[in-house]
Design an enzyme around this catalytic site. Sequence first.
Site, mmCIF file in Angstrom:
data_model
loop_
_atom_site.group_PDB
_atom_site.id
_atom_site.type_symbol
_atom_site.label_atom_id
_atom_site.label_comp_id
_atom_site.label_asym_id
_atom_site.label_seq_id
_atom_site.Cartn_x
_atom_site.Cartn_y
_atom_site.Cartn_z
ATOM 1 N N ALA A 82 51.940 39.001 41.036
ATOM 2 C CA ALA A 82 52.733 39.187 39.825
ATOM 3 C C ALA A 82 54.191 38.935 40.203
ATOM 4 O O ALA A 82 54.566 39.065 41.372
ATOM 5 C CB ALA A 82 52.557 40.602 39.299
ATOM 6 N N GLY A 127 48.379 40.035 42.269
ATOM 7 C CA GLY A 127 47.874 39.505 41.001
ATOM 8 C C GLY A 127 47.276 38.110 41.150
ATOM 9 O O GLY A 127 46.435 37.702 40.354
ATOM 10 N N GLU A 130 43.835 38.705 42.283
ATOM 11 C CA GLU A 130 43.105 39.269 41.134
ATOM 12 C C GLU A 130 42.727 38.166 40.129
ATOM 13 O O GLU A 130 41.664 38.206 39.519
ATOM 14 C CB GLU A 130 43.948 40.356 40.460
ATOM 15 C CG GLU A 130 44.114 41.579 41.365
ATOM 16 C CD GLU A 130 45.064 42.597 40.786
ATOM 17 O OE1 GLU A 130 46.275 42.298 40.718
ATOM 18 O OE2 GLU A 130 44.597 43.666 40.369
ATOM 19 N N GLU A 150 49.802 45.450 47.184
ATOM 20 C CA GLU A 150 50.535 46.310 46.230
ATOM 21 C C GLU A 150 50.960 47.656 46.817
ATOM 22 O O GLU A 150 52.038 48.162 46.500
ATOM 23 C CB GLU A 150 49.691 46.554 44.966
ATOM 24 C CG GLU A 150 49.635 45.363 44.010
ATOM 25 C CD GLU A 150 48.522 44.380 44.318
ATOM 26 O OE1 GLU A 150 47.966 44.427 45.437
ATOM 27 O OE2 GLU A 150 48.202 43.561 43.431
HETATM 28 N N1 DAK Z 1 57.264 37.339 42.686
HETATM 29 C C1 DAK Z 1 58.452 36.710 42.509
HETATM 30 N N2 DAK Z 1 58.952 35.819 43.378
HETATM 31 C C2 DAK Z 1 58.233 35.542 44.479
HETATM 32 C C3 DAK Z 1 56.979 36.159 44.732
HETATM 33 C C4 DAK Z 1 56.495 37.106 43.765
HETATM 34 N N3 DAK Z 1 55.315 37.705 43.886
HETATM 35 N N4 DAK Z 1 56.513 35.704 45.917
HETATM 36 C C5 DAK Z 1 57.429 34.835 46.373
HETATM 37 N N5 DAK Z 1 58.463 34.730 45.521
HETATM 38 C C6 DAK Z 1 59.651 33.900 45.638
HETATM 39 C C7 DAK Z 1 60.568 34.447 46.743
HETATM 40 O O1 DAK Z 1 61.373 35.474 46.249
HETATM 41 C C8 DAK Z 1 61.374 33.203 47.121
HETATM 42 O O2 DAK Z 1 62.356 33.008 46.139
HETATM 43 P P1 DAK Z 1 63.868 32.539 46.570
HETATM 44 O O3 DAK Z 1 64.342 33.572 47.528
HETATM 45 O O4 DAK Z 1 63.663 31.201 47.228
HETATM 46 O O5 DAK Z 1 64.615 32.494 45.278
HETATM 47 C C9 DAK Z 1 60.349 32.084 46.953
HETATM 48 O O6 DAK Z 1 59.304 32.604 46.119
HETATM 49 C C10 DAK Z 1 59.716 31.669 48.285
HETATM 50 O O7 DAK Z 1 59.205 32.832 48.909
HETATM 51 P P2 DAK Z 1 59.610 33.265 50.407
HETATM 52 O O8 DAK Z 1 60.956 32.742 50.779
HETATM 53 O O9 DAK Z 1 59.408 34.742 50.512
HETATM 54 O O10 DAK Z 1 58.528 32.489 51.269
HETATM 55 P P3 DAK Z 1 57.942 32.916 52.677
HETATM 56 O O11 DAK Z 1 57.171 31.748 53.161
HETATM 57 O O12 DAK Z 1 59.015 33.459 53.572
HETATM 58 O O13 DAK Z 1 56.934 34.113 52.375
HETATM 59 C C11 DAK Z 1 55.205 35.266 51.111
HETATM 60 C C12 DAK Z 1 55.812 33.884 51.557
HETATM 61 C C13 DAK Z 1 54.082 34.970 50.126
HETATM 62 C C14 DAK Z 1 54.621 35.979 52.337
HETATM 63 C C15 DAK Z 1 56.330 36.112 50.488
HETATM 64 O O14 DAK Z 1 56.984 35.318 49.507
HETATM 65 C C16 DAK Z 1 55.821 37.362 49.845
HETATM 66 O O15 DAK Z 1 55.514 38.343 50.547
HETATM 67 N N6 DAK Z 1 55.755 37.370 48.519
HETATM 68 C C17 DAK Z 1 55.363 38.508 47.754
HETATM 69 C C18 DAK Z 1 53.875 38.693 47.875
HETATM 70 C C19 DAK Z 1 53.427 39.960 47.175
HETATM 71 O O16 DAK Z 1 53.803 41.059 47.570
HETATM 72 N N7 DAK Z 1 52.627 39.783 46.160
HETATM 73 C C20 DAK Z 1 52.099 40.852 45.427
HETATM 74 C C21 DAK Z 1 53.044 41.173 44.352
HETATM 75 S S1 DAK Z 1 52.589 42.692 43.568
HETATM 76 C C22 DAK Z 1 50.380 45.108 37.022
HETATM 77 C C23 DAK Z 1 49.416 44.172 37.210
HETATM 78 C C24 DAK Z 1 49.369 43.474 38.371
HETATM 79 C C25 DAK Z 1 50.284 43.739 39.357
HETATM 80 C C26 DAK Z 1 51.219 44.671 39.151
HETATM 81 C C27 DAK Z 1 51.298 45.369 37.977
HETATM 82 N N8 DAK Z 1 50.438 45.820 35.797
HETATM 83 C C28 DAK Z 1 49.272 45.860 35.040
HETATM 84 C C29 DAK Z 1 51.595 46.398 35.363
HETATM 85 C C30 DAK Z 1 50.242 42.985 40.558
HETATM 86 C C31 DAK Z 1 51.184 43.206 41.467
HETATM 87 C C32 DAK Z 1 51.461 42.215 42.466
HETATM 88 O O17 DAK Z 1 50.923 41.137 42.465
#
Ligand code: DAK
Length: 276
Positions: A82, A127, A130, A150
């Site tokens: 997400a 997400g 998911e 998460e």
């Molecule tokens: N959201 C927004 N931006 C993201 C992103 C994300 N999930 N993942 C990556 N980006 C953006 C980064 O901020 C970066 O943007 P800039 O800094 O260039 O502006 C760009 O994409 C490139 O990412 P990185 O520079 O971080 O690239 P790396 O190769 O260094 O790292 C990575 C790749 C995938 C390991 C890293 O980007 C990362 O850890 N990303 C986040 C992964 C994550 O934690 N995903 C889970 C998110 S929580 C809900 C329903 C569902 C959910 C929540 C609530 N409700 C019903 C309310 C689900 C929650 C989630 O999915």
Amino acid sequence: MSTAEELDDVMEEVEYTWPDLEVDVDEDGIARLAVSRPDALNALNAEVVGQIREAIEELAMDDAVSAIVLTGSGDKAFVAGADIAEMADYDPLDARAFSHFGQDMLSAIEACPKVVIAMIQGYALGGGLELALACHLRVASTTAKLGLPEVGLGLIPGFGGTQRLSRIAGPAVAREWILTGEQFSAEEAWRVGVVNRVVEPDALWSETRGLAIKVASRGPVAVQAALETIRRGLEVGQSEGESLEADAFGMMFSTRDMKEGVQAFLEKRKPEFEGR
Ligand code: DAK
């Protein structure tokens, strides 16, 4: 020119246009639907969640489409979760609304009468995983990294991950993946049943497309009934599930496809299904 011809001309010109999706349909009726938010590793904001839902519903109704491959644009990510930046400002009511919105989109995928296959390259996190879990089948590249991170953000999966991962891979795997928040390799995901196939990156599209074509070559009404019976069966007990199966099995005997399939077998030829 007649009105019908004019309408046909207009229909032929209709192209699928959603700003954050790439959608194309090939000559075999295999639709490729790719999430394309290159600046955010294809992360899901509310806007793109709505677009995916609309696209799935339209492709489901399009007679030119026989199967759908859902993927992310580029090599680096399927979907990295997400959109964390958008979520940061949510209050509990926003989060609840986003949850319902996301669940509706995932239900549309799950209930799609045509097979939906997730083609996973790079990151499928949160997400994003998911989203893949709501698809009917999953094919991953050896480069894929899958996980539900998460808890590291002080959250839990909110798009059905706690429920679907437990059903797909069992509660022990779901607990390990969700409680550690670790990223797992495609090979490990395959070993525990999270993905159906793992292939080298350069074979990912041909393998996934081949799987889509195989399913699309089977009786479409039977494929739809099998998808629905499996889906609904997972929500009820064994005997109710068997009752659903018996009803669907009986219904097949009213289809022209079933008669054609059986006749073709007896005549030692390939069936020509009509989807009726
Ligand atoms: N959201 C927004 N931006 C993201 C992103 C994300 N999930 N993942 C990556 N980006 C953006 C980064 O901020 C970066 O943007 P800039 O800094 O260039 O502006 C760009 O994409 C490139 O990412 P990185 O520079 O971080 O690239 P790396 O190769 O260094 O790292 C990575 C790749 C995938 C390991 C890293 O980007 C990362 O850890 N990303 C986040 C992964 C994550 O934690 N995903 C889970 C998110 S929580 C809900 C329903 C569902 C959910 C929540 C609530 N409700 C019903 C309310 C689900 C929650 C989630 O999915």
